[in-house]
Design a protein around this motif. Structure first.
Motif, PDB file in Angstrom:
ATOM      1  N   ILE A 183      -9.938  19.020  -9.698  1.00 31.92           N
ATOM      2  CA  ILE A 183     -10.033  20.366  -9.132  1.00 31.92           C
ATOM      3  C   ILE A 183      -8.736  21.105  -9.409  1.00 31.92           C
ATOM      4  CG2 ILE A 183     -10.350  21.741  -7.048  1.00 31.92           C
ATOM      5  CD1 ILE A 183     -11.921  19.441  -5.847  1.00 31.92           C
ATOM      6  N   CYS A 184      -8.883  22.276 -10.009  1.00 35.27           N
ATOM      7  CA  CYS A 184      -7.707  23.078 -10.343  1.00 35.27           C
ATOM      8  C   CYS A 184      -7.794  24.430  -9.646  1.00 35.27           C
ATOM      9  CB  CYS A 184      -7.619  23.274 -11.857  1.00 35.27           C
ATOM     10  SG  CYS A 184      -6.136  24.182 -12.358  1.00 35.27           S
TER      11      CYS A 184
ATOM     12  N   ASN B 294      -0.602  12.917  -6.822  1.00 35.49           N
ATOM     13  CA  ASN B 294      -1.854  13.544  -6.393  1.00 35.49           C
ATOM     14  C   ASN B 294      -1.612  14.168  -5.027  1.00 35.49           C
ATOM     15  OD1 ASN B 294      -4.435  14.520  -6.368  1.00 35.49           O
ATOM     16  ND2 ASN B 294      -5.406  12.570  -5.812  1.00 35.49           N
ATOM     17  N   PRO B 295      -1.469  15.509  -5.000  1.00 41.95           N
ATOM     18  CA  PRO B 295      -1.766  16.441  -6.089  1.00 41.95           C
ATOM     19  C   PRO B 295      -0.747  16.373  -7.224  1.00 41.95           C
ATOM     20  CG  PRO B 295      -0.786  17.602  -4.239  1.00 41.95           C
ATOM     21  CD  PRO B 295      -1.056  16.201  -3.762  1.00 41.95           C
ATOM     22  N   VAL B 296      -1.198  16.852  -8.378  1.00 39.86           N
ATOM     23  CA  VAL B 296      -0.346  16.875  -9.567  1.00 39.86           C
ATOM     24  C   VAL B 296       0.162  18.299  -9.755  1.00 39.86           C
ATOM     25  CG1 VAL B 296      -0.270  16.551 -12.055  1.00 39.86           C
ATOM     26  CG2 VAL B 296      -1.613  14.978 -10.638  1.00 39.86           C
ATOM     27  N   ASP B 297       1.469  18.453  -9.708  1.00 41.49           N
ATOM     28  CA  ASP B 297       2.118  19.757  -9.868  1.00 41.49           C
ATOM     29  C   ASP B 297       2.796  19.774 -11.232  1.00 41.49           C
ATOM     30  OD1 ASP B 297       3.604  22.072  -9.727  1.00 41.49           O
ATOM     31  OD2 ASP B 297       5.023  21.306  -8.223  1.00 41.49           O
TER      32      ASP B 297
ATOM     33  N   VAL C  23     -10.810  12.288  -6.098  1.00 43.17           N
ATOM     34  CA  VAL C  23     -10.571  13.689  -6.444  1.00 43.17           C
ATOM     35  C   VAL C  23      -9.088  13.873  -6.714  1.00 43.17           C
ATOM     36  CG1 VAL C  23     -10.629  16.070  -5.599  1.00 43.17           C
ATOM     37  CG2 VAL C  23     -12.506  14.498  -5.047  1.00 43.17           C
ATOM     38  N   VAL C  24      -8.762  14.496  -7.844  1.00 37.11           N
ATOM     39  CA  VAL C  24      -7.375  14.844  -8.152  1.00 37.11           C
ATOM     40  C   VAL C  24      -7.240  16.358  -8.125  1.00 37.11           C
ATOM     41  CG1 VAL C  24      -5.666  14.990  -9.999  1.00 37.11           C
ATOM     42  CG2 VAL C  24      -6.689  12.808  -9.435  1.00 37.11           C
ATOM     43  N   VAL C  25      -6.198  16.831  -7.453  1.00 39.36           N
ATOM     44  CA  VAL C  25      -5.901  18.259  -7.390  1.00 39.36           C
ATOM     45  C   VAL C  25      -4.773  18.538  -8.380  1.00 39.36           C
ATOM     46  CG1 VAL C  25      -5.173  20.161  -5.917  1.00 39.36           C
ATOM     47  CG2 VAL C  25      -6.602  18.329  -4.976  1.00 39.36           C
TER      48      VAL C  25
ATOM     49  N   THR D 207       0.308  25.508  -3.825  1.00 40.61           N
ATOM     50  CA  THR D 207      -1.151  25.586  -3.957  1.00 40.61           C
ATOM     51  C   THR D 207      -1.772  24.200  -3.876  1.00 40.61           C
ATOM     52  OG1 THR D 207      -0.974  27.558  -5.342  1.00 40.61           O
ATOM     53  CG2 THR D 207      -3.043  26.330  -5.446  1.00 40.61           C
ATOM     54  N   GLY D 208      -1.174  23.254  -4.599  1.00 38.24           N
ATOM     55  CA  GLY D 208      -1.706  21.897  -4.593  1.00 38.24           C
ATOM     56  C   GLY D 208      -1.658  21.261  -3.220  1.00 38.24           C
ATOM     57  N   ALA D 209      -0.554  21.463  -2.509  1.00 32.35           N
ATOM     58  CA  ALA D 209      -0.416  20.876  -1.172  1.00 32.35           C
ATOM     59  C   ALA D 209      -1.419  21.491  -0.204  1.00 32.35           C
ATOM     60  CB  ALA D 209       1.011  21.079  -0.672  1.00 32.35           C
TER      61      ALA D 209
END
Length: 744
Positions: A424-425, A393-396, A346-348, A355-357
């Motif tokens: 997931i966004c 990952n997460p990708v900001d 899963v990639v965020v 938000t990503g963290a």
């Protein structure tokens, strides 16, 4: 005229029709005979190994319907129901026949005075009467396939109602028809949208109102194919509908709201059929808390509550249990529509580092796998994302890249990574034009990718164009409103596909005939009695479970001789058919190393037994086994599922630690090993603080042998408790140091 001995309705029946339907509710029923193979496929205890699949086609798509107690008199409850049934029959192409003893027509349709006057055999009879029992007996003459009873006042009202429901169920069984209800509603006859495509959700509810959130998913473009409101389940039950829906090609997922299971075995067989067909079953099952504790003599009995067994059984057969109706709708919708995952990673991806963290923390805690993207992939992403931002990952993305051509490039690059199965966004709030452009890029990317894209739209308003039109207008993007629901659904999606990919029905390998062990064990059983420890260990020996070297003696001199044969140091324990937990009574002596200690211990143990008025069959002189991990393994009887097997951390603190896992037989080695990984203290088996790893293979073998015992002695064994089962270092086996058995 149909073949019937009743040309007209009886006076009592006329009265019932006139008094019918003051507070009706609806339900359905159906039957299909099992195949010849299914009819004879039973396990060693005589329980079926295959689920009957009711042929419900003629219920959901009947050719003819009788409405008994039909009315068009304004102000009567039956009038509204009759009107809805007429509209439903028109939609499904069924001929409808009103039945009422005093009305020549109902809504312009010819009305028949009695069931016997119906002009043709009907597939479905809808009973708008206060007492359906006599009508069932009338219908038996007409060979009706299905009936629905709306009437309430049955098991939901107490003992008298339960007795009335039992009489109704018995009449249905004699009649040969299948009944939905009583105490059901009109949900089965709802109007479903026919302009939606793709896999559908089939809905099963015991409380009609609790299915409304799932039904409303149609307004978000998600197809619903069936709704089965099972009510009190006097005949047709949740399991029947799971089995049927699992065979329907249009059904992508089955969503259930369950208040109580009618029969545990039927439920497992239905879940097994769904798992074999790869159809996910998502269920809300109420009753997680117990209103009363079930007391049992064994440790395992105290560890195993009713909901613990239900939860374990669902997990064992791949049923996805969720807590709320919002989770039910979101999880069922995702599982129905999403394609098979290409990977578990899963990639965020977000426009905010915070938000990503935040989301990544929650997802990782929930057990989702967030792989670190390769350095090559990170370098690729940094073509469009500033170097100072994290893209591992997460990708900001920092926000600005989503506003131009770079946004789609980033999404495509992430989806191209072979370790990524889900993107997931989280969009915590609308921030036009960034959020609008991001939503459109995600929708466009989803149309060209086989990988799942999920969006969490966090705005409390929900009227934004990006949400209402762009996201909800996509059949490929899964849109959520909360972090928690997204995580629950994605975890269920990945877990379901892992489960079904390697699924083999445990019923395939269930023993059909008794083993030689069973014949040995049967001779040791004492109906209605608790066995002494000595006799319980003989029961274990019959099934090849290792026990310590020991001898049962009845004198101090014999105890000294036994200690010499067993080998010092020894343990001495009182053994008797009424003894449960001996330690609390001081009836266990450990670490004895001399003849004088043996004689003293013998005298003390027998004195305590006399003082406590506990009958003994003797004193056990046992080999002392010290080095190992203490476990508990046992069998208890569950009201729904029958014999269950429990394994957990054992010893004197077993009921304090309450660390146990449960399975319902039959199950294989994979499930036995999975039980161990569920334990909080699993690390003890792997070796901690310098201790060697335990012989897990031997422990698994004991669990499987106990399962065989549970299957073969299910009707004769009430409880079995091995505590402790000492699991020795790897390669040295496991030894049952104490045992308790209660016969039924």
């Amino acid at each position: 005229m149909l073949g019937s001995t009743h040309g007209t309705l009886t006076t009592d029946f006329r009265a019932r029709v006139e008094a019918c339907g003051e507070s009706p509710r609806t339900a359905v029923h159906s039957s299909a005979a099992p195949s010849a193979d299914d009819a004879v496929a039973v396990d060693v205890s005589g329980r079926p190994l295959h689920a009957d699949v009711p042929d419900l086609d003629r219920f959901f798509r009947p050719e003819s319907v009788a409405v008994i107690g039909a009315s068009d008199a304004e102000g009567r409850p039956n009038t509204g129901i009759t009107r809805q049934l007429i509209a439903w029959a028109e939609r499904v192409g069924a001929r409808i026949h009103p039945v009422h003893p005093t009305r020549p027509t109902v809504f312009g349709l010819t009305c028949h005075a009695s069931v016997a006057d119906l002009p043709e055999h009907v597939d479905l009879a809808v009973l708008l009467v206060a007492d359906p029992l006599p009508v069932i007996e009338e219908l038996a003459e007409t060979k009706v396939k299905f009936a629905v009873a709306f009437a309430s006042g049955f098991a939901e009202t107490g003992d008298a109602g339960a007795a009335a429901q039992d009489r109704l169920g018995a009449a249905v069984q004699r009649s040969g028809l299948r009944l939905l209800g009583p105490n059901t509603n009109l949900n089965a006859f709802e109007e479903f949208r026919d302009d939606l495509d793709g896999p559908a959700i089939a809905l099963i509810t015991q409380s009609g109102h609790q299915g409304r959130p799932v039904y409303t998913l149609q307004e978000l473009g998600i197809r619903l194919s069936h709704w089965a409101p099972t009510g009190n389940e006097a005949d047709l039950e949740t399991s029947d509908f799971i089995s049927y829906f699992a065979e329907q090609p249009e059904v992508g997922a089955i969503a259930c709201y369950v208040e109580g299971l009618k029969d545990g075995r039927s439920f497992l067989l239905a879940a097994d059929r769904a798992a074999r067909n790869g159809v996910p079953v998502v269920a809300v099952k109420v009753g997680r808390t117990e209103t009363g504790a079930r007391m049992a003599a064994s440790h395992t009995g105290k560890l195993t509550g009713a909901d613990t067994v239900v939860d374990a059984a669902m997990r064992q057969f791949g049923v996805i249990r969720v807590d709320g109706l919002d989770e039910l709708q979101d999880t069922a919708a995702l599982l129905a529509r999403a394609r098979k995952p290409q990977a578990d990673g899963v990639v965020v991806y977000s426009i905010s580092g915070g938000t990503g963290a935040h989301f990544s923390d929650l997802a990782t805690e929930a057990g989702l796998t967030l792989p670190t993207l390769s350095q090559a992939k990170q370098d690729e992403l940094h073509q469009w994302i500033p170097e100072y931002l994290n893209v591992a990952n997460p990708v900001d993305n920092g926000g600005h890249p989503v506003g131009d051509w770079r946004g789609r490039k980033i999404i495509d690059a992430i989806l191209a990574d072979p370790s990524v199965g889900v993107l997931i966004c989280p969009i915590t709030g609308p921030f036009p034009p960034m959020s609008d452009k991001l939503a459109q890029d995600l929708v466009d990317a989803a149309e060209t990718s086989d990988k799942l894209i999920c969006v969490i739209w966090g705005s409390p308003v929900g009227t934004e164009e990006a949400y209402r039109t762009t996201l909800l207008g996509s059949s490929r993007v899964a849109t959520f409103r909360t972090f928690g629901n997204c995580i629950t659904a994605v975890r269920a999606y990945l877990g379901h596909h892992r489960f079904t990919a390697g699924y083999r029905s445990p019923f395939e390998d269930a023993p059909r005939t008794p083993s030689p062990s069973y014949r040995k064990a049967q001779a040791l059983m004492r109906p209605g009695q608790q066995l002494s420890e000595h006799a319980a260990k003989q029961l274990l020996r019959a099934y090849g479970i290792r026990v310590p070297r020991e001898q049962l003696v009845t004198s101090a001199a014999a105890a000294v001789r036994a200690a010499g044969l067993v080998g010092y140091p020894v343990v001495m324990k009182a053994s008797g058919p009424q003894l449960g937990h001996k330690t609390e009574l001081g009836l266990v002596k450990i670490g004895l190393t001399s003849a004088s200690q043996i004689r003293d211990a013998y005298r003390e143990l027998t004195d305590i037994a006399r003082y406590e008025n506990v009958p003994l069959d003797g004193i056990l002189v046992c080999q002392m086994v010290e080095r190992g991990v203490e476990m508990v393994v046992g069998v208890t009887q569950d009201d729904l599922f029958g014999p269950t097997v429990t394994v957990g951390l054992g010893g004197v603190l077993v009921e304090v630690l309450h660390d146990a896992a449960v399975r319902v037989p039959p199950f294989g080695e994979d499930q036995a090993r999975a039980m161990l990984t569920e334990l909080r203290g699993h690390a003890l088996l792997e070796g901690v603080r310098g201790a060697p790893p335990a012989d897990v293979d031997a422990l698994v073998e004991v669990v499987l042998r106990i399962q065989r015992m549970a299957l073969e002695l299910g009707d004769e064994l009430s409880e079995l408790d091995i505590n402790p089962l000492m699991v020795l270092p790897r390669g040295q086996g496991a030894v049952a140091l104490d045992a308790l058995a209660i016969c039924r």
